[in-house]
Design an enzyme around this catalytic site. Structure first.
Site, short mmCIF file in Angstrom:
data_model
loop_
_atom_site.label_atom_id
_atom_site.label_comp_id
_atom_site.label_asym_id
_atom_site.label_seq_id
_atom_site.Cartn_x
_atom_site.Cartn_y
_atom_site.Cartn_z
N ASP A 172 54.71 -21.27 39.95
CA ASP A 172 54.87 -21.47 41.41
C ASP A 172 56.24 -21.11 41.87
OD1 ASP A 172 54.80 -21.81 43.96
OD2 ASP A 172 54.00 -24.19 43.71
N ASP A 202 54.83 -23.13 25.74
CA ASP A 202 54.04 -22.79 26.60
C ASP A 202 54.42 -23.72 27.84
OD1 ASP A 202 52.65 -21.28 28.54
OD2 ASP A 202 50.49 -22.12 28.03
N GLU A 246 52.83 -29.69 30.48
CA GLU A 246 52.42 -29.74 31.67
C GLU A 246 52.87 -31.06 32.27
OE1 GLU A 246 50.46 -29.58 34.98
OE2 GLU A 246 50.39 -27.88 33.51
N LYS A 294 61.12 -19.65 49.05
CA LYS A 294 62.23 -19.88 50.07
C LYS A 294 63.77 -20.41 49.49
CE LYS A 294 58.82 -21.30 53.91
NZ LYS A 294 58.55 -22.20 54.70
N ASN A 313 58.10 -33.25 32.24
CA ASN A 313 58.76 -32.40 33.41
C ASN A 313 59.60 -31.51 32.97
OD1 ASN A 313 59.91 -31.12 35.68
ND2 ASN A 313 60.45 -33.11 36.76
#
Length: 204
Positions: A189, A108, A134, A193, A161
């Protein structure tokens, strides 16, 4: 004045307004009865309360929500220099993480506080392992505390990361022939852009 609730005590102003505010902040709706005594001579205020077990605000669910409160940034910059350094994991981190490494694994990515992973792990204690990734270290510390309190041995969390460490993690799993059942990325997220393409975990 001193306010005594159980074994706790706090200083109160003599102002009725301040007193009312403090009582409200203590959550008076959680108690079905209370009594108090006030002595103006020694400015002492004492209170005894009886918990209202029938009030849902005093439930285990709320206690669980209270334990999940963590003051931490919702987003961090994954391109920051401190997140670009690969995470050094022990050679036997997989064996330390799970009691049975041969189960199919769900990875996950972006597990946040680990609620989904912990719930899945509790429902599949004998047939699945779950690994939550995470980037925020304080959040991972919270996940590990939740894991310890649950007693689950088929779920683990790493502070990494994913853009930097995922390849190495998958390589470690492959060396031990650990079957990866599913990789989940929930509510990523989007960084919609074009100039933020380099920040994305998923490009589609």
């Amino acid at each position: 004045r001193d306010l005594f609730v159980g074994n706790c005590a706090m200083k109160l102003s003599t102002s009725n307004h301040i007193l009312k505010c403090c009582l409200f902040s203590l959550g008076m709706r959680r108690f079905k009865s209370f009594y108090c005594t006030v002595s103006s001579r020694n400015t002492e205020f004492k209170m005894s309360m009886v918990p209202n077990s029938n009030n849902p605000s005093f439930s285990e669910a709320e206690q669980g929500r209270q334990s999940l409160r963590l003051k931490v940034r919702q987003h961090v910059n994954p391109l920051s220099s401190k997140y670009q350094v690969p995470t050094a994991l022990p050679a036997d981190w997989i064996q330390q993480a799970f009691d049975n490494v041969n189960r199919p694994l769900i990875v996950d990515i972006g597990c946040a506080k680990g609620s989904w992973a912990l719930n899945m792990a509790s429902n599949h204690t004998n047939d699945l392992n779950l690994l939550g990734l995470e980037i925020r270290r304080p959040v991972v510390d919270l996940c590990l505390r939740r894991k310890a309190s649950s007693g689950l041995r088929n779920v683990h969390f790493l502070s990494v990361n994913a853009n930097v460490d995922l390849t190495e993690i998958l390589s470690s799993l492959q060396k031990l022939s650990i079957p990866i059942d599913t990789v989940t990325i929930q509510f990523p997220d989007p960084h919609f852009k074009s100039k933020h393409k380099k920040r994305r975990v998923v490009n589609a």
